[in-house]
Enzyme design. Structure first.
Site, mmCIF file in Angstrom:
data_model
loop_
_atom_site.group_PDB
_atom_site.id
_atom_site.type_symbol
_atom_site.label_atom_id
_atom_site.label_comp_id
_atom_site.label_asym_id
_atom_site.label_seq_id
_atom_site.Cartn_x
_atom_site.Cartn_y
_atom_site.Cartn_z
ATOM 1 C CB CYS A 1 -39.526 34.533 40.658
ATOM 2 S SG CYS A 1 -39.455 33.247 41.922
ATOM 3 C CG ASP B 1 -36.095 32.394 49.837
ATOM 4 O OD1 ASP B 1 -37.239 32.188 49.393
ATOM 5 O OD2 ASP B 1 -35.093 32.485 49.092
#
Length: 636
Positions: free
Chosen positions: A2, A101
């Protein structure tokens, strides 16, 4: 994988920047083409772009807020041990709403505070806002695999994965001339500096904690090198080899977790071949990717990559490139770079990432092995200088000859002369000066001479000396080669090698994972004595010896070539008009006022001479800077 961006306002004036938050996330769309999100509360704004790696449920999207509504996170990276951490938290009675996560990180911060970072095995840039405390926590991974940039003034603090986001938020575009001088020496800008005054790179293994107007910066991780402890290492070389295989195998297995097509770069060198050999233990039908250079057979190592691919039965793809293919992507690379960065091999990494992305979303790489285990020619040179002896003295004794003979990277003889000259100069220097000289393409004096008189006055000597001193702080007169490797892992690795891979892979929405940079492998590497890594006959000794049973013998019977983009050919051919009529023309240099016209003209004369030396690398650095300057300093 990201991209993240955001801000924390100190005043009402700073809050006005919240309106630019969507533009700042749009600026990094290639980092996260699958989705985006924003969070705004009072003085804080968080932005996020997502590239889907795991099959996340809808409530795994970011920004992610905990069930109480107090904490919100944006996270760029991968945590490879998050499942183990998640199970430990579940056993303590905590519940999760996703399989991500990101949620594990958020829960760890809530329950354990800032110290949780030491539990993470992975790479990341992250920010967590605490609504009740009205605080912001920003952190970067141990080795600097993921970038985090910070801008701060009296009204606000910005952070982002890329400079493009900060520019969209409205940072002032004032150049740091000390950073420019370092760039002209190294071809990249070492942290914490950036090309802009006021913008800093958050150093690897550091975090910021912001509350009110107070900003605390702290180092949470330091590469665990202790010279005295290394001296006491009693493990045998055989035991060391066994341990390296065990640790790297575990690191590779961890990095194969994904719900998207995964592959591995396979150059034909030892490092990437080791990663592929280990990866095939844990996955069937591994995809591997190599670049071949049809017009540059000296640098083409695809036949060695093919041997490894055949041995391990991978789904192998070779992208055979011509010089025209490379040339056709020059401006794609130049347009993506938002801070001057002149490692020309970025062009090959860009094309490899672009082609790989057509078949995979994640790729393993062999990055980091050279810095940790002494794999570069400069490491052998340093070893030979420290060993001394007849050969080293003989090279230094011919110093006048090396000065006279023609030097060039583009011929075997010219390149050897260039290397002998640099080695001879290094023999006459102390370890700090030698390191900086061998890390540079040009000296500090030469780089400043390229600047105009007005620009030279803006290069603060005290600040320049401090930055140089900080870079060399780990090298001592009585130290050994491990100190050089430690300096490489804090300079070359994060600001050249990892920056290059991150930029060029993210430009193509590809995630790259290097197993050699697993924290357990890094810890082990710096527990080893120098003789385990290099001797008079072999660089990267323990890596080559430990994995010899797994690799084709042919890989050990040829020198490491690396790759040189044919810049000299282009500058004397297709790119000549760009040099003479545009970016480095006398008219543009004079109007711009950054560089000295006569100095640039002298470089161009050397470029077209019989002895170009390294001048093409310096010309490339100037072209990269000039393209950046036109894009970001003139078009405001």
């Amino acid at each position: 994988m990201c991209g993240i961006t955001g801000l924390f306002a100190f005043t009402d004036t700073g809050r006005s920047a919240l309106a630019a938050l969507p533009a700042s996330t749009d600026a990094i769309v290639s980092r996260g083409p699958d989705s985006q999100g924003h969070f705004v509360y009072d003085r804080c704004g968080l932005g996020f772009r997502r590239l889907a790696i795991l099959d996340l449920s809808a409530d795994g999207n970011q920004p992610m807020t905990d069930e109480s509504g107090r904490y919100t996170i944006v996270f760029n990276g991968e945590i490879f041990n998050f499942r183990e951490l998640r199970q430990r938290l579940i056993k303590k009675g905590y519940h999760f709403h996703s399989q991500t996560d990101t949620e594990v990180i958020l829960r760890l911060y809530i329950t354990e505070g800032r110290g949780f970072l030491k539990k993470l095995n992975g790479f990341f840039g992250l920010a967590i806002y605490d609504k009740e405390e009205d605080s912001l926590f920003i952190a970067r991974d141990r080795m600097g695999e993921k970038p985090v940039l910070i801008y701060r003034d009296e009204d606000k603090l910005f952070f982002a994965s890329e400079m493009k986001s900060l520019l969209a938020l409205g940072i002032p575009r004032k150049m740091d001339y000390v950073a420019l001088s370092q760039y002209l020496q190294l071809n990249y800008i070492p942290g914490p500096a950036t090309i802009f005054k006021g913008v800093k790179k958050l150093l690897p293994g550091h975090y910021l904690f912001i509350k009110g107007k107070k900003v605390v910066r702290k180092r949470w991780y330091k590469i665990p090198y202790d010279a005295k402890r290394v001296e006491k290492n009693k493990t045998t070389y055989e035991q060391q080899k066994t341990k390296l295989v065990e640790l790297l195998d575990d690191a590779t297995a961890r990095r194969l977790v994904a719900d998207v097509p995964i592959g591995a770069f396979l150059s034909g060198g030892i490092d990437s071949s080791v990663v592929v050999a280990l990866a095939t233990r844990h996955t069937d039908h591994l995809n591997t990717f190599s670049i071949g250079f049809a017009d540059e057979p000296f640098f083409d190592e695809t036949k060695y990559a093919k041997l490894v691919a055949e041995k391990y039965k991978t789904n192998h793809t070779v992208f055979s490139l011509t010089n025209q293919d490379l040339y056709d992507h020059i401006f794609d690379v130049l347009d993506y770079i938002d801070e001057p960065f002149a490692d020309s091999s970025a062009l090959a990494v860009y094309i490899l990432s672009k082609r790989t992305r057509e078949k995979a979303t994640v790729a393993l790489s062999g990055d980091g092995a050279d810095e940790l285990f002494a794999g570069y020619n400069k490491h052998m040179g340093e070893f030979q200088v420290r060993q001394g002896g007849f050969k080293a003295e003989a090279v230094t004794g011919l110093n006048l000859l090396w000065d006279i003979l023609p030097k060039s990277r583009n011929s075997f003889f010219g390149n050897r002369v260039r290397q002998f000259q640099r080695f001879s100069r290094g023999m006459l220097s102390g370890p700090k000066d030698r390191y900086y000289d061998w890390a540079s393409f040009t000296s500090e004096k030469e780089s400043r001479n390229l600047l105009s008189a007005a620009s030279r006055r803006k290069v603060g000597k005290k600040l320049a000396e401090k930055r140089r001193k900080d870079i060399l702080e780990n090298i001592h007169a009585d130290g050994d080669l491990n100190e050089v490797l430690l300096t490489d892992t804090t300079l070359v690795l994060p600001y050249d090698m990892l920056a290059k891979v991150d930029m060029m892979s993210m430009a193509n929405s590809l995630e790259v994972r290097p197993p050699f940079l697993d924290p357990n492998v890094v810890r082990f590497a710096f527990s080893l004595p120098v003789e385990s890594k290099i001797d008079a006959k072999m660089k990267k000794r323990i890596v080559q010896d430990a994995f010899r049973p797994l690799l084709p013998e042919e890989l050990y019977k040829r020198p490491k070539h690396g790759f040189e983009v044919p810049l000299l050919k282009w500058f004397r051919g297709e790119l000549r008009p760009l040099i003479e009529d545009d970016l480095l023309s006398d008219a543009f240099i004079e109007a711009q006022g950054v560089f000295d016209v006569d100095a640039i003209r002298a470089l161009k004369t050397q470029l077209f001479s019989r002895s170009p030396g390294d001048v093409h690398a310096r010309i490339w650095a100037l072209i990269v800077f000039q393209h950046w300057y036109k894009r970001y300093m003139m078009a405001q």
